[in-house]
Design a protein around this motif. Structure first.
Motif, PDB file in Angstrom:
ATOM      1  N   UNK A  48       0.845  -1.189   0.000  1.00 18.23           N
ATOM      2  CA  UNK A  48       0.000   0.000   0.000  1.00 18.23           C
ATOM      3  C   UNK A  48       0.877   1.233   0.000  1.00 18.23           C
ATOM      4  N   UNK A  49       0.325   2.325  -0.498  1.00 24.05           N
ATOM      5  CA  UNK A  49       1.023   3.599  -0.513  1.00 24.05           C
ATOM      6  C   UNK A  49       0.141   4.683   0.092  1.00 24.05           C
ATOM      7  N   UNK A  50       0.790   5.666   0.692  1.00 22.93           N
ATOM      8  CA  UNK A  50       0.116   6.877   1.158  1.00 22.93           C
ATOM      9  C   UNK A  50       0.407   7.943   0.110  1.00 22.93           C
ATOM     10  N   UNK A  51      -0.651   8.496  -0.464  1.00 23.86           N
ATOM     11  CA  UNK A  51      -0.514   9.405  -1.601  1.00 23.86           C
ATOM     12  C   UNK A  51      -1.301  10.686  -1.342  1.00 23.86           C
ATOM     13  N   UNK A  52      -0.687  11.793  -1.733  1.00 19.79           N
ATOM     14  CA  UNK A  52      -1.370  13.077  -1.685  1.00 19.79           C
ATOM     15  C   UNK A  52      -0.938  13.863  -2.913  1.00 19.79           C
ATOM     16  N   UNK A  53      -1.909  14.368  -3.658  1.00 19.95           N
ATOM     17  CA  UNK A  53      -1.630  15.128  -4.885  1.00 19.95           C
ATOM     18  C   UNK A  53      -0.703  14.333  -5.809  1.00 19.95           C
ATOM     19  N   UNK A  59       4.861   4.056   2.378  1.00 24.01           N
ATOM     20  CA  UNK A  59       4.750   2.728   1.780  1.00 24.01           C
ATOM     21  C   UNK A  59       4.768   1.680   2.873  1.00 24.01           C
ATOM     22  N   UNK A  60       4.042   0.602   2.654  1.00 24.00           N
ATOM     23  CA  UNK A  60       4.102  -0.561   3.537  1.00 24.00           C
ATOM     24  C   UNK A  60       3.780  -1.795   2.708  1.00 24.00           C
ATOM     25  N   UNK A  61       4.346  -2.915   3.107  1.00 23.80           N
ATOM     26  CA  UNK A  61       4.054  -4.191   2.451  1.00 23.80           C
ATOM     27  C   UNK A  61       3.848  -5.252   3.515  1.00 23.80           C
ATOM     28  N   UNK A  85      -1.374   4.844  10.137  1.00 19.19           N
ATOM     29  CA  UNK A  85      -2.464   4.570   9.194  1.00 19.19           C
ATOM     30  C   UNK A  85      -2.084   3.464   8.215  1.00 19.19           C
ATOM     31  N   UNK A  86      -0.834   3.453   7.758  1.00 21.53           N
ATOM     32  CA  UNK A  86      -0.389   2.379   6.864  1.00 21.53           C
ATOM     33  C   UNK A  86      -0.473   1.027   7.570  1.00 21.53           C
ATOM     34  N   UNK A  87       0.004   0.971   8.804  1.00 21.51           N
ATOM     35  CA  UNK A  87      -0.062  -0.271   9.571  1.00 21.51           C
ATOM     36  C   UNK A  87      -1.519  -0.680   9.778  1.00 21.51           C
TER      37      UNK A  87
END
Length: 146
Positions: A48-53, A59-61, A85-87
């Motif tokens: 998963x990725x955390x993305x803004x604009x 990143x987490x796997x 949040x990623x976790x």
């Protein structure tokens, strides 16, 4: 900031984000010859990725062995709860107990894991060297109950 499943189109942005992290934190300790491959280990179950604009800030796997790996947040996004949040996204996706390991040098990461309820279940020496040139001390953590 949105968190979503990583796609192949995200890989270059993930590598750029990892380069920012490596410059500041030396994570990973040694820059991999194939950073895309490093972000995509053979036992990968999801990422998963955390993305803004359209910029990747985190990143987490998770592996098929239910281990969280390749977790990082760029310096520009720190202090906003992105790592937690990623976790949490991984935990919600897999709905099973998870584990992770962290180098003893990762003091901020250790504080985060313990603050969100993970518990240390042991420590071992790694086969790779830490920033002082010694075998890294790895702390093993287990997730809190679901």
């Amino acid at each position: 900031m949105d968190i979503r499943g990583r796609t192949p189109a995200d890989l270059d942005a993930c590598i750029a984000a990892l380069a920012d992290v490596q410059t500041v934190d030396r994570y990973p300790v040694d820059w991999p010859n194939d950073p895309g491959g490093w972000l995509t280990p053979g036992d990968l179950a999801g990422a998963w990725v955390a993305v803004e604009a359209e910029v990747v800030f985190g990143h987490v796997a998770v592996t098929r062995g239910m281990e969280i790996t390749r977790l990082f947040v760029t310096p520009a996004a720190r202090g906003r709860g992105v790592a937690a949040r990623l976790i949490g996204t991984v935990r919600a996706a897999v709905q099973t107990p998870l584990k992770l390991e962290v180098s003893s040098e990762g003091e901020a990461a250790i504080r985060l894991y313990e603050r969100i309820g993970w518990r240390r279940v042991g420590s071992t020496r790694a086969t790779w060297l830490n920033t002082t040139g010694e075998p890294a001390l790895l702390h093993h953590y287990a997730s809190p109950p679901i």
